[in-house]
Motif scaffolding. Sequence first.
Motif, PDB file in Angstrom:
ATOM      1  N   MET A  86       1.368   2.553 -30.817  1.00  0.00           N
ATOM      2  CA  MET A  86       2.273   1.647 -30.140  1.00  0.00           C
ATOM      3  C   MET A  86       1.549   0.987 -28.980  1.00  0.00           C
ATOM      4  O   MET A  86       0.777   1.621 -28.289  1.00  0.00           O
ATOM      5  CB  MET A  86       3.473   2.421 -29.586  1.00  0.00           C
ATOM      6  CG  MET A  86       4.412   2.953 -30.609  1.00  0.00           C
ATOM      7  SD  MET A  86       5.865   1.956 -30.476  1.00  0.00           S
ATOM      8  CE  MET A  86       6.515   2.112 -32.066  1.00  0.00           C
ATOM      9  N   HIS A  87       1.817  -0.273 -28.847  1.00  0.00           N
ATOM     10  CA  HIS A  87       1.238  -1.048 -27.760  1.00  0.00           C
ATOM     11  C   HIS A  87       2.220  -1.069 -26.596  1.00  0.00           C
ATOM     12  O   HIS A  87       3.425  -1.164 -26.786  1.00  0.00           O
ATOM     13  CB  HIS A  87       0.978  -2.488 -28.191  1.00  0.00           C
ATOM     14  CG  HIS A  87      -0.058  -2.593 -29.264  1.00  0.00           C
ATOM     15  ND1 HIS A  87      -1.390  -2.470 -29.002  1.00  0.00           N
ATOM     16  CD2 HIS A  87       0.045  -2.816 -30.601  1.00  0.00           C
ATOM     17  CE1 HIS A  87      -2.059  -2.621 -30.123  1.00  0.00           C
ATOM     18  NE2 HIS A  87      -1.211  -2.819 -31.109  1.00  0.00           N
ATOM     19  N   THR A  88       1.661  -1.001 -25.435  1.00  0.00           N
ATOM     20  CA  THR A  88       2.509  -1.118 -24.251  1.00  0.00           C
ATOM     21  C   THR A  88       2.665  -2.590 -23.919  1.00  0.00           C
ATOM     22  O   THR A  88       1.931  -3.452 -24.409  1.00  0.00           O
ATOM     23  CB  THR A  88       1.877  -0.379 -23.047  1.00  0.00           C
ATOM     24  OG1 THR A  88       0.645  -1.027 -22.725  1.00  0.00           O
ATOM     25  CG2 THR A  88       1.619   1.082 -23.380  1.00  0.00           C
ATOM     26  N   ALA A  89       3.604  -2.882 -23.068  1.00  0.00           N
ATOM     27  CA  ALA A  89       3.841  -4.260 -22.662  1.00  0.00           C
ATOM     28  C   ALA A  89       2.621  -4.817 -21.946  1.00  0.00           C
ATOM     29  O   ALA A  89       2.282  -6.000 -22.095  1.00  0.00           O
ATOM     30  CB  ALA A  89       5.078  -4.336 -21.764  1.00  0.00           C
ATOM     31  N   GLN A  90       1.926  -3.985 -21.188  1.00  0.00           N
ATOM     32  CA  GLN A  90       0.730  -4.430 -20.463  1.00  0.00           C
ATOM     33  C   GLN A  90      -0.384  -4.796 -21.433  1.00  0.00           C
ATOM     34  O   GLN A  90      -1.060  -5.801 -21.248  1.00  0.00           O
ATOM     35  CB  GLN A  90       0.254  -3.331 -19.496  1.00  0.00           C
ATOM     36  CG  GLN A  90      -0.951  -3.711 -18.659  1.00  0.00           C
ATOM     37  CD  GLN A  90      -0.698  -4.936 -17.778  1.00  0.00           C
ATOM     38  OE1 GLN A  90       0.378  -5.083 -17.223  1.00  0.00           O
ATOM     39  NE2 GLN A  90      -1.690  -5.808 -17.687  1.00  0.00           N
ATOM     40  N   GLU A  91      -0.599  -3.993 -22.477  1.00  0.00           N
ATOM     41  CA  GLU A  91      -1.621  -4.295 -23.471  1.00  0.00           C
ATOM     42  C   GLU A  91      -1.317  -5.613 -24.182  1.00  0.00           C
ATOM     43  O   GLU A  91      -2.210  -6.438 -24.407  1.00  0.00           O
ATOM     44  CB  GLU A  91      -1.728  -3.160 -24.495  1.00  0.00           C
ATOM     45  CG  GLU A  91      -2.361  -1.898 -23.948  1.00  0.00           C
ATOM     46  CD  GLU A  91      -2.317  -0.765 -24.967  1.00  0.00           C
ATOM     47  OE1 GLU A  91      -1.424  -0.751 -25.847  1.00  0.00           O
ATOM     48  OE2 GLU A  91      -3.178   0.126 -24.871  1.00  0.00           O
ATOM     49  N   ASP A  92      -0.047  -5.806 -24.532  1.00  0.00           N
ATOM     50  CA  ASP A  92       0.357  -7.056 -25.181  1.00  0.00           C
ATOM     51  C   ASP A  92       0.112  -8.247 -24.264  1.00  0.00           C
ATOM     52  O   ASP A  92      -0.379  -9.292 -24.707  1.00  0.00           O
ATOM     53  CB  ASP A  92       1.836  -7.011 -25.594  1.00  0.00           C
ATOM     54  CG  ASP A  92       2.075  -6.046 -26.745  1.00  0.00           C
ATOM     55  OD1 ASP A  92       1.102  -5.691 -27.447  1.00  0.00           O
ATOM     56  OD2 ASP A  92       3.237  -5.654 -26.953  1.00  0.00           O
ATOM     57  N   ALA A  93       0.418  -8.110 -23.012  1.00  0.00           N
ATOM     58  CA  ALA A  93       0.204  -9.184 -22.051  1.00  0.00           C
ATOM     59  C   ALA A  93      -1.285  -9.471 -21.891  1.00  0.00           C
ATOM     60  O   ALA A  93      -1.689 -10.638 -21.779  1.00  0.00           O
ATOM     61  CB  ALA A  93       0.824  -8.825 -20.701  1.00  0.00           C
ATOM     62  N   ASP A  94      -2.121  -8.425 -21.907  1.00  0.00           N
ATOM     63  CA  ASP A  94      -3.563  -8.613 -21.797  1.00  0.00           C
ATOM     64  C   ASP A  94      -4.113  -9.367 -23.012  1.00  0.00           C
ATOM     65  O   ASP A  94      -4.974 -10.247 -22.863  1.00  0.00           O
ATOM     66  CB  ASP A  94      -4.276  -7.261 -21.663  1.00  0.00           C
ATOM     67  CG  ASP A  94      -4.023  -6.594 -20.315  1.00  0.00           C
ATOM     68  OD1 ASP A  94      -3.606  -7.303 -19.370  1.00  0.00           O
ATOM     69  OD2 ASP A  94      -4.240  -5.365 -20.228  1.00  0.00           O
ATOM     70  N   VAL A  95      -3.623  -9.037 -24.181  1.00  0.00           N
ATOM     71  CA  VAL A  95      -4.062  -9.717 -25.398  1.00  0.00           C
ATOM     72  C   VAL A  95      -3.667 -11.187 -25.352  1.00  0.00           C
ATOM     73  O   VAL A  95      -4.467 -12.078 -25.642  1.00  0.00           O
ATOM     74  CB  VAL A  95      -3.479  -9.023 -26.652  1.00  0.00           C
ATOM     75  CG1 VAL A  95      -3.705  -9.864 -27.896  1.00  0.00           C
ATOM     76  CG2 VAL A  95      -4.087  -7.645 -26.838  1.00  0.00           C
ATOM     77  N   VAL A  96      -2.436 -11.468 -24.963  1.00  0.00           N
ATOM     78  CA  VAL A  96      -1.965 -12.855 -24.879  1.00  0.00           C
ATOM     79  C   VAL A  96      -2.774 -13.617 -23.842  1.00  0.00           C
ATOM     80  O   VAL A  96      -3.174 -14.762 -24.064  1.00  0.00           O
ATOM     81  CB  VAL A  96      -0.451 -12.900 -24.553  1.00  0.00           C
ATOM     82  CG1 VAL A  96      -0.007 -14.301 -24.211  1.00  0.00           C
ATOM     83  CG2 VAL A  96       0.345 -12.344 -25.714  1.00  0.00           C
ATOM     84  N   SER A  97      -3.066 -12.979 -22.726  1.00  0.00           N
ATOM     85  CA  SER A  97      -3.847 -13.620 -21.677  1.00  0.00           C
ATOM     86  C   SER A  97      -5.266 -13.925 -22.165  1.00  0.00           C
ATOM     87  O   SER A  97      -5.797 -15.014 -21.930  1.00  0.00           O
ATOM     88  CB  SER A  97      -3.903 -12.715 -20.440  1.00  0.00           C
ATOM     89  OG  SER A  97      -4.739 -13.276 -19.471  1.00  0.00           O
ATOM     90  N   ALA A  98      -5.890 -12.989 -22.863  1.00  0.00           N
ATOM     91  CA  ALA A  98      -7.243 -13.192 -23.378  1.00  0.00           C
ATOM     92  C   ALA A  98      -7.267 -14.312 -24.410  1.00  0.00           C
ATOM     93  O   ALA A  98      -8.159 -15.164 -24.406  1.00  0.00           O
ATOM     94  CB  ALA A  98      -7.774 -11.897 -23.989  1.00  0.00           C
ATOM     95  N   MET A  99      -6.269 -14.354 -25.265  1.00  0.00           N
ATOM     96  CA  MET A  99      -6.200 -15.415 -26.272  1.00  0.00           C
ATOM     97  C   MET A  99      -5.974 -16.773 -25.616  1.00  0.00           C
ATOM     98  O   MET A  99      -6.559 -17.778 -26.025  1.00  0.00           O
ATOM     99  CB  MET A  99      -5.100 -15.115 -27.293  1.00  0.00           C
ATOM    100  CG  MET A  99      -5.446 -13.939 -28.198  1.00  0.00           C
ATOM    101  SD  MET A  99      -4.160 -13.554 -29.356  1.00  0.00           S
ATOM    102  CE  MET A  99      -4.367 -14.881 -30.516  1.00  0.00           C
ATOM    103  N   SER A 100      -5.170 -16.814 -24.586  1.00  0.00           N
ATOM    104  CA  SER A 100      -4.926 -18.066 -23.869  1.00  0.00           C
ATOM    105  C   SER A 100      -6.214 -18.576 -23.236  1.00  0.00           C
ATOM    106  O   SER A 100      -6.487 -19.782 -23.239  1.00  0.00           O
ATOM    107  CB  SER A 100      -3.869 -17.876 -22.783  1.00  0.00           C
ATOM    108  OG  SER A 100      -2.639 -17.545 -23.358  1.00  0.00           O
ATOM    109  N   GLN A 101      -7.007 -17.656 -22.690  1.00  0.00           N
ATOM    110  CA  GLN A 101      -8.281 -18.038 -22.096  1.00  0.00           C
ATOM    111  C   GLN A 101      -9.224 -18.631 -23.140  1.00  0.00           C
ATOM    112  O   GLN A 101      -9.883 -19.643 -22.899  1.00  0.00           O
ATOM    113  CB  GLN A 101      -8.960 -16.819 -21.447  1.00  0.00           C
ATOM    114  CG  GLN A 101      -8.719 -16.690 -19.984  1.00  0.00           C
ATOM    115  CD  GLN A 101      -9.526 -15.503 -19.449  1.00  0.00           C
ATOM    116  OE1 GLN A 101      -9.663 -14.469 -20.109  1.00  0.00           O
ATOM    117  NE2 GLN A 101     -10.046 -15.666 -18.244  1.00  0.00           N
ATOM    118  N   ILE A 102      -9.293 -18.002 -24.293  1.00  0.00           N
ATOM    119  CA  ILE A 102     -10.168 -18.476 -25.367  1.00  0.00           C
ATOM    120  C   ILE A 102      -9.734 -19.871 -25.820  1.00  0.00           C
ATOM    121  O   ILE A 102     -10.566 -20.776 -25.977  1.00  0.00           O
ATOM    122  CB  ILE A 102     -10.160 -17.491 -26.558  1.00  0.00           C
ATOM    123  CG1 ILE A 102     -10.853 -16.192 -26.162  1.00  0.00           C
ATOM    124  CG2 ILE A 102     -10.819 -18.106 -27.790  1.00  0.00           C
ATOM    125  CD1 ILE A 102     -10.716 -15.077 -27.164  1.00  0.00           C
TER     126      ILE A 102
END
Length: 130
Positions: free
Chosen positions: A1-17
Amino acid sequence: MHTAQEDADVVSAMSQIVEEERTTSSTAEIDVSGAHAKGDKFQGTLEDAVLRNTNQFHKWHSELEAACALEMEEKYKRYADLLNSHWSSCDAILNQVGWHLQGLRMSMQHVQGCNHVHACELPSYTKTFI
């Protein structure tokens, strides 16, 4: 299970890319003629290419069209070769039929030319047909 923080980090990294890709493609160097000085090559194969600008798209599209045209040309050439092979086979059969037909005509002429009172000996070349 992913935590909300991990999901936010993934979205943030993808946005940067995504933002980096936009910046890279919009700031590509352009010469006076309007063609890109850098980045004309696309990455990947024709099927899964990564295109970063319109120049790469146009290059990819023209290469894809050329590959499709070559593939179609090869198919037509193979089909033409197959038809030529069938044509040759039919021509050979037709020649054999013509040869045999000529032999039968000659034997018929010989038989018709014989006197019916005398027994006729058929020429040796017709014995293969009878």
